[in-house]
Scaffold this active site. Structure first.
Site, mmCIF file in Angstrom:
data_model
loop_
_atom_site.group_PDB
_atom_site.id
_atom_site.type_symbol
_atom_site.label_atom_id
_atom_site.label_comp_id
_atom_site.label_asym_id
_atom_site.label_seq_id
_atom_site.Cartn_x
_atom_site.Cartn_y
_atom_site.Cartn_z
ATOM 1 N NE ARG A 108 4.081 -12.451 -4.102
ATOM 2 C CZ ARG A 108 5.231 -12.466 -3.427
ATOM 3 N NH1 ARG A 108 5.430 -13.329 -2.459
ATOM 4 N NH2 ARG A 108 6.190 -11.599 -3.714
ATOM 5 C CG HIS A 135 8.901 -10.313 -8.024
ATOM 6 N ND1 HIS A 135 7.909 -9.439 -7.615
ATOM 7 C CD2 HIS A 135 9.492 -10.764 -6.883
ATOM 8 C CE1 HIS A 135 7.911 -9.382 -6.287
ATOM 9 N NE2 HIS A 135 8.855 -10.165 -5.821
ATOM 10 C CD GLN A 138 12.772 -8.132 -4.998
ATOM 11 O OE1 GLN A 138 11.893 -8.537 -4.273
ATOM 12 N NE2 GLN A 138 13.834 -7.469 -4.527
ATOM 13 C CG ASP A 226 14.935 -15.829 -6.272
ATOM 14 O OD1 ASP A 226 14.730 -15.869 -5.042
ATOM 15 O OD2 ASP A 226 14.010 -15.815 -7.117
ATOM 16 C CB CYS A 265 14.204 -10.916 -4.419
ATOM 17 S SG CYS A 265 13.805 -12.669 -4.590
ATOM 18 N NE ARG A 293 9.550 -5.477 -3.496
ATOM 19 C CZ ARG A 293 8.927 -6.651 -3.358
ATOM 20 N NH1 ARG A 293 9.569 -7.679 -2.850
ATOM 21 N NH2 ARG A 293 7.681 -6.813 -3.768
HETATM 22 N N1 CP Z 1 11.011 -10.615 -2.373
HETATM 23 C C1 CP Z 1 9.708 -10.851 -2.128
HETATM 24 O O1 CP Z 1 8.854 -10.638 -2.985
HETATM 25 O O2 CP Z 1 9.449 -11.310 -0.880
HETATM 26 P P1 CP Z 1 8.053 -11.870 -0.349
HETATM 27 O O3 CP Z 1 7.817 -13.195 -1.033
HETATM 28 O O4 CP Z 1 8.247 -12.024 1.131
HETATM 29 O O5 CP Z 1 6.977 -10.894 -0.700
HETATM 30 N N1 NVA Z 2 11.469 -16.734 -7.315
HETATM 31 C C1 NVA Z 2 10.854 -16.652 -6.009
HETATM 32 C C2 NVA Z 2 10.776 -15.228 -5.580
HETATM 33 C C3 NVA Z 2 10.187 -15.025 -4.210
HETATM 34 C C4 NVA Z 2 10.048 -13.575 -3.848
HETATM 35 C C5 NVA Z 2 9.482 -17.288 -6.044
HETATM 36 O O1 NVA Z 2 8.743 -17.089 -7.024
HETATM 37 O O2 NVA Z 2 9.137 -18.015 -5.107
#
Ligand code: CP
Ligand code: NVA
Length: 308
Positions: A108, A135, A138, A226, A265, A293
């Site tokens: 990530r 993502h 997701q 989101d 998400c 997930r």
């Molecule tokens: N939805 C998601 O990716 O959650 P986290 O940021 O907690 O991993």
């Molecule tokens: N769009 C959000 C998703 C978190 C899972 C971010 O990037 O922070």
């Protein structure tokens, strides 16, 4: 050739459908198991997944850890701040070393170019656990959740309200592969990546952009929200004000189909992008989505290892 999963289009529509079916089957096969018990066939027995986090995570961290355990393997979870990567060791060298020590890498990070660099230099599968651009894991979980709740993906009308962010880019990318349509309700200046939209349209999906939030959700099968401020973005008052009309509340949900589902998400900001009456209400499937997930990522991992 090593199979990386940096974006949904690294797999074909058929492969994503296979992942969804595999996730449904495996989820059913382990019903009632304690969560840490491996699946009976342990298809990735003795495999080790290295995970690198350059941003916070609850779901991605825990679900990948549980996914590899259930497949018979194990994981090493690292925050970049405690790695040499955080002190300036290159992505290239990190990719080469982890490829010698582990069987797959999930990362990530912020800049999508970093994960591409990681994949170029890794000899094991690299999986995108979220970048500023996309993502994909997701969205495999989201599509699994929709199918599980009886929705058929081709022709499905998915409405997105809010910021044109990484999650939306992957939803749009999925439209081209799985033949659903996306209606984006988003204020001017906060649109999602035009390249993703172009590719989805070229693949035959209907992707429309609406400045009127009511128009975006009218008759939709699914409504998705989101956070308005993604990780790494500034918490700007002007942005929150521009997003306010796109808040998913009861009035918005009433304009979607009566059996429309609500996805998010997570993490959620109740009172901002969604009201508690919606996210904690009867149309919300966000807890299934979060659990999925694990099941979706097991299938992503299996796909990366050529098992699907
Ligand atoms: N939805 C998601 O990716 O959650 P986290 O940021 O907690 O991993
Ligand atoms: N769009 C959000 C998703 C978190 C899972 C971010 O990037 O922070």
């Amino acid at each position: 050739m090593t199979r990386h999963f940096l974006n949904l289009s690294d797999a074909s529509g058929d492969a994503i459908a296979a992942m969804i079916n595999d996730a449904i089957d495996r989820k059913a096969a382990r019903a009632g198991f304690p969560k840490g018990k491996p699946d009976a066939d342990r298809p990735l027995a003795d495999h080790v997944l290295a995970m690198i986090f350059e941003k916070s995570s609850t779901r991605t961290r825990v679900s990948f850890d549980m996914a590899i355990r259930q497949l018979g393997g194990s994981s090493i979870v690292m925050d970049s701040g405690s790695m040499q990567l955080g002190r300036g060791e290159t992505v290239d060298d990190t990719a080469k070393v982890l490829s010698r020590m582990c069987d797959a890498i999930m990362i990530r990070t912020d800049d999508h170019a970093k994960i591409e660099q990681m994949a170029t230099n890794a000899s094991v599968p690299v999986i995108n656990g979220l970048t500023d651009l996309s993502h994909p894991c997701q969205i495999v979980a989201d599509l699994l959740t929709l199918v599980e709740h009886g929705k058929s993906l081709p022709g499905l009308e998915i409405a997105w309200l809010g910021d044109g962010n990484n999650v939306l880019n992957s939803i749009v990318e999925g439209a081209g592969l799985m033949k659903y349509n996306v209606r984006i309700g988003c204020p001017e200046g906060y649109d999602s990546d035009p390249e993703f939209i172009k590719r989805a349209r070229d693949a035959g999906a209907n992707v429309s952009i609406h400045r009127d939030e009511n128009e975006a959700v009218a008759g939709a099968d699914v409504v998705v929200a989101d956070t308005w401020v993604s990780m790494g973005q500034e918490h700007a008052e002007a942005k929150l004000a521009a997003m306010m009309p796109y808040q998913v509340n009861d009035v918005i949900m009433e304009q979607a189909k009566a059996d429309a589902l609500f996805l998010h998400c997570l993490p959620a900001h109740r009172g901002e992008e969604v009201m508690p009456s919606v996210i904690d209400g009867p149309q919300s499937v966000v807890w299934d989505e979060a659990e999925n997930r694990i099941h979706a990522q097991k299938s992503v991992l299996r796909w990366c290892f050529g098992q699907l």
